[in-house]
Write a protein that holds these residues in place. Structure first.
Motif, mmCIF file in Angstrom:
data_model
loop_
_atom_site.group_PDB
_atom_site.id
_atom_site.type_symbol
_atom_site.label_atom_id
_atom_site.label_comp_id
_atom_site.label_asym_id
_atom_site.label_seq_id
_atom_site.Cartn_x
_atom_site.Cartn_y
_atom_site.Cartn_z
ATOM 1 N N LEU A 28 -14.082 23.449 19.145
ATOM 2 C CA LEU A 28 -14.262 23.527 20.594
ATOM 3 C C LEU A 28 -15.121 22.381 21.130
ATOM 4 C CD1 LEU A 28 -14.910 27.350 21.082
ATOM 5 C CD2 LEU A 28 -12.851 26.078 21.711
ATOM 6 N N ALA A 29 -16.041 21.871 20.311
ATOM 7 C CA ALA A 29 -17.024 20.910 20.810
ATOM 8 C C ALA A 29 -16.811 19.497 20.291
ATOM 9 C CB ALA A 29 -18.433 21.380 20.444
ATOM 10 N N ALA A 30 -16.475 19.339 19.014
ATOM 11 C CA ALA A 30 -16.385 17.998 18.435
ATOM 12 C C ALA A 30 -15.223 17.169 18.972
ATOM 13 C CB ALA A 30 -16.314 18.098 16.907
ATOM 14 N N PRO A 31 -13.994 17.708 19.103
ATOM 15 C CA PRO A 31 -12.890 16.872 19.606
ATOM 16 C C PRO A 31 -13.100 16.296 21.006
ATOM 17 C CG PRO A 31 -12.026 18.791 18.475
ATOM 18 C CD PRO A 31 -13.495 19.005 18.616
ATOM 19 N N PRO A 32 -13.689 17.048 21.976
ATOM 20 C CA PRO A 32 -13.971 16.393 23.263
ATOM 21 C C PRO A 32 -14.879 15.175 23.123
ATOM 22 C CG PRO A 32 -14.110 18.765 23.509
ATOM 23 C CD PRO A 32 -13.957 18.497 22.043
ATOM 24 N N LEU A 33 -15.878 15.254 22.237
ATOM 25 C CA LEU A 33 -16.715 14.083 21.996
ATOM 26 C C LEU A 33 -15.890 12.949 21.393
ATOM 27 C CD1 LEU A 33 -19.911 15.795 20.502
ATOM 28 C CD2 LEU A 33 -19.569 14.977 22.842
ATOM 29 N N GLY A 34 -14.953 13.303 20.504
ATOM 30 C CA GLY A 34 -14.079 12.293 19.928
ATOM 31 C C GLY A 34 -13.222 11.604 20.973
ATOM 32 N N VAL A 147 -24.646 24.677 17.936
ATOM 33 C CA VAL A 147 -24.358 23.288 18.327
ATOM 34 C C VAL A 147 -23.150 23.236 19.251
ATOM 35 C CG1 VAL A 147 -23.543 21.065 17.444
ATOM 36 C CG2 VAL A 147 -25.444 22.233 16.325
ATOM 37 N N SER A 148 -22.131 24.032 18.956
ATOM 38 C CA SER A 148 -20.947 24.059 19.816
ATOM 39 C C SER A 148 -21.298 24.534 21.221
ATOM 40 C CB SER A 148 -19.888 24.970 19.199
ATOM 41 O OG SER A 148 -18.740 25.040 20.017
ATOM 42 N N VAL A 191 -24.450 13.180 17.044
ATOM 43 C CA VAL A 191 -25.256 13.408 15.835
ATOM 44 C C VAL A 191 -25.329 14.897 15.512
ATOM 45 C CG1 VAL A 191 -27.580 13.249 14.867
ATOM 46 C CG2 VAL A 191 -26.601 11.292 16.076
ATOM 47 N N LEU A 192 -25.563 15.736 16.524
ATOM 48 C CA LEU A 192 -25.663 17.179 16.302
ATOM 49 C C LEU A 192 -24.360 17.749 15.755
ATOM 50 C CD1 LEU A 192 -27.661 18.394 19.437
ATOM 51 C CD2 LEU A 192 -28.393 18.518 17.051
ATOM 52 N N ASN A 193 -23.227 17.312 16.275
ATOM 53 C CA ASN A 193 -21.939 17.838 15.823
ATOM 54 C C ASN A 193 -21.605 17.368 14.417
ATOM 55 O OD1 ASN A 193 -19.983 19.330 18.010
ATOM 56 N ND2 ASN A 193 -21.579 18.116 18.994
ATOM 57 N N ALA A 196 -23.702 19.508 12.182
ATOM 58 C CA ALA A 196 -23.191 20.873 12.042
ATOM 59 C C ALA A 196 -21.956 20.925 11.157
ATOM 60 C CB ALA A 196 -22.867 21.442 13.424
ATOM 61 N N ALA A 197 -21.185 19.840 11.123
ATOM 62 C CA ALA A 197 -19.925 19.842 10.372
ATOM 63 C C ALA A 197 -20.107 19.568 8.894
ATOM 64 C CB ALA A 197 -18.975 18.796 10.966
ATOM 65 N N PHE A 198 -21.244 19.007 8.475
ATOM 66 C CA PHE A 198 -21.328 18.543 7.096
ATOM 67 C C PHE A 198 -21.306 19.684 6.086
ATOM 68 C CE2 PHE A 198 -25.829 19.587 6.884
ATOM 69 C CZ PHE A 198 -26.066 19.720 5.521
ATOM 70 N N GLN A 199 -21.714 20.905 6.470
ATOM 71 C CA GLN A 199 -21.692 22.022 5.522
ATOM 72 C C GLN A 199 -20.277 22.316 5.040
ATOM 73 O OE1 GLN A 199 -23.650 24.205 3.896
ATOM 74 N NE2 GLN A 199 -25.521 23.139 4.458
ATOM 75 N N ALA A 200 -19.312 22.284 5.961
ATOM 76 C CA ALA A 200 -17.931 22.590 5.584
ATOM 77 C C ALA A 200 -17.160 21.348 5.169
ATOM 78 C CB ALA A 200 -17.210 23.278 6.741
ATOM 79 N N LEU A 201 -17.457 20.209 5.806
ATOM 80 C CA LEU A 201 -16.648 19.016 5.591
ATOM 81 C C LEU A 201 -17.342 17.954 4.768
ATOM 82 C CD1 LEU A 201 -15.221 18.618 9.217
ATOM 83 C CD2 LEU A 201 -14.268 19.898 7.304
ATOM 84 N N GLY A 202 -18.675 18.045 4.598
ATOM 85 C CA GLY A 202 -19.405 17.009 3.884
ATOM 86 C C GLY A 202 -19.698 15.819 4.779
ATOM 87 N N THR A 203 -20.663 15.011 4.381
ATOM 88 C CA THR A 203 -21.047 13.880 5.221
ATOM 89 C C THR A 203 -19.951 12.821 5.312
ATOM 90 O OG1 THR A 203 -22.128 12.861 3.307
ATOM 91 C CG2 THR A 203 -23.501 14.185 4.758
ATOM 92 N N LEU A 204 -19.135 12.683 4.275
ATOM 93 C CA LEU A 204 -18.089 11.660 4.301
ATOM 94 C C LEU A 204 -16.910 12.066 5.174
ATOM 95 C CD1 LEU A 204 -17.906 10.352 0.613
ATOM 96 C CD2 LEU A 204 -19.161 9.417 2.551
ATOM 97 N N MET A 205 -16.707 13.371 5.370
ATOM 98 C CA MET A 205 -15.541 13.857 6.106
ATOM 99 C C MET A 205 -15.902 14.499 7.441
ATOM 100 S SD MET A 205 -12.930 13.229 4.056
ATOM 101 C CE MET A 205 -12.779 12.677 2.348
ATOM 102 N N ALA A 206 -17.195 14.504 7.793
ATOM 103 C CA ALA A 206 -17.635 15.268 8.960
ATOM 104 C C ALA A 206 -16.977 14.812 10.252
ATOM 105 C CB ALA A 206 -19.161 15.188 9.088
ATOM 106 N N VAL A 207 -16.666 13.529 10.356
ATOM 107 C CA VAL A 207 -16.088 13.026 11.607
ATOM 108 C C VAL A 207 -14.587 13.249 11.669
ATOM 109 C CG1 VAL A 207 -17.883 11.306 11.888
ATOM 110 C CG2 VAL A 207 -15.781 10.697 10.692
ATOM 111 N N GLY A 208 -13.970 13.725 10.578
ATOM 112 C CA GLY A 208 -12.522 13.907 10.584
ATOM 113 C C GLY A 208 -12.058 14.882 11.641
ATOM 114 N N LEU A 209 -12.767 15.998 11.789
ATOM 115 C CA LEU A 209 -12.403 17.005 12.775
ATOM 116 C C LEU A 209 -12.739 16.552 14.192
ATOM 117 C CD1 LEU A 209 -11.083 19.790 12.592
ATOM 118 C CD2 LEU A 209 -13.354 20.808 12.652
ATOM 119 N N MET A 210 -13.584 15.552 14.307
ATOM 120 C CA MET A 210 -13.942 15.015 15.618
ATOM 121 C C MET A 210 -12.952 13.953 16.083
ATOM 122 S SD MET A 210 -17.464 13.046 16.758
ATOM 123 C CE MET A 210 -18.490 14.468 16.401
#
Length: 289
Positions: A28-34, A147-148, A191-193, A196-210
């Protein structure tokens, strides 16, 4: 068969339900930022900030192990230091901000990996880099939902200034839009999003959903609002599909969700009504006839 493939994993396993709820909150929150990062030609900045949080996460891991609170606080401080430090260094030295960001994020990523490797094992490093559905506990879920909610509340007053600055920054400046203030708020939300995403996606993949749903959304709408709605829908679909792929194929959740988002992007490039390859090809044939 359909129930076993699509619904049974979420019905039977609580950790998958928590991961799905957390990823839907992020969707709900990360893609609008993307979408705004794409409009402002800052798509790679999200990846830079995702790597920049690594030393702070590693410091939190040193202090309290795999504690969501400790790693989140450390990651937030590191991400803000990288984003704000790059701008300050660029202004002080007269260099380009993107070059400074590149130098800082490479240094931060290497430092974070080294710190985790010194105190933890391969399993801990893999968890932090690539995420794990098992890591989405109640604390991580609360962080994602918080965060969302904060992001959506902050985007409500920031929507018009961000759209205006994204399309015509000179006009925005002439109207007193305070672009610098909104820019800093926007980077803090990114940064906040990512954090929040790194727990499920990890730091290397956190921006993928964004970023991947945001990039795909431009092929489904030509308006900012339409792109945001499309990006949120694509992200939600990819979250569920990626978690199912992770469960059935026994692969890390982060790469599975990003691969699902990448598949949606490929479909969008091929079939999207707004500048998709096949619709453009058919339009040309129609005009030629």
């Amino acid at each position: 068969m359909t129930y076993d493939l699509l619904l049974a994993p979420f019905a039977e396993f609580g950790f998958l339900r928590r991961a799905l709820v957390g990823c839907l909150a992020l969707s709900l929150a990360a893609p609008p930022l993307g979408v705004f990062l794409m409009l402002r030609r800052m798509s790679l900045s999200a990846d830079v900030l995702a790597h920049g949080i690594m030393p702070g996460i590693a410091a939190g891991f040193w202090i309290a192990g795999l504690s969501v609170a400790a790693m989140s606080i450390g990651g937030l401080l590191a991400g803000l230091a990288v984003s704000l430090g790059a701008g300050a260094l660029a202004r002080a030295t007269g260099g380009r901000e993107d070059a400074t960001l590149t130098a800082l994020y490479l240094l931060a990523l290497a430092l974070g990996v080294a710190m985790v490797s010194l105190r933890g094992g391969a399993v801990d490093l893999t968890h932090l880099l690539f995420g794990s559905v098992l890591g989405v506990d109640d604390d991580a879920l609360i962080l994602m939902a918080g965060v969302s909610t904060l992001t959506l509340l902050a985007l409500a007053p920031a929507w018009r200034p961000l759209v205006l600055e994204g399309f015509d920054p000179q006009f925005a400046a002439s109207q007193g839009a305070r672009g610098g203030t909104w820019h800093l708020l926007f980077l803090a939300l990114v940064v906040l999003n990512v954090l929040a995403a790194f727990q499920a996606l990890g730091t290397l993949m956190a921006v993928g959903l964004m970023m991947l749903p945001a990039v795909a959304s431009r092929h489904w709408s030509r308006s900012v609002g339409g792109m945001v709605r499309a990006a949120v829908g694509i992200a939600a679909l990819c979250s569920a599909a990626g978690l199912l792929l992770s469960f059935h194929l026994d692969v890390p959740s982060g790469p599975a969700i990003v691969l699902a988002a990448g598949g949606c992007w490929i479909v969008s490039v091929l079939l999207g009504p707004a500048d998709g390859l096949l619709p453009r090809l058919f339009r040309r044939r129609h005009l030629a006839a």
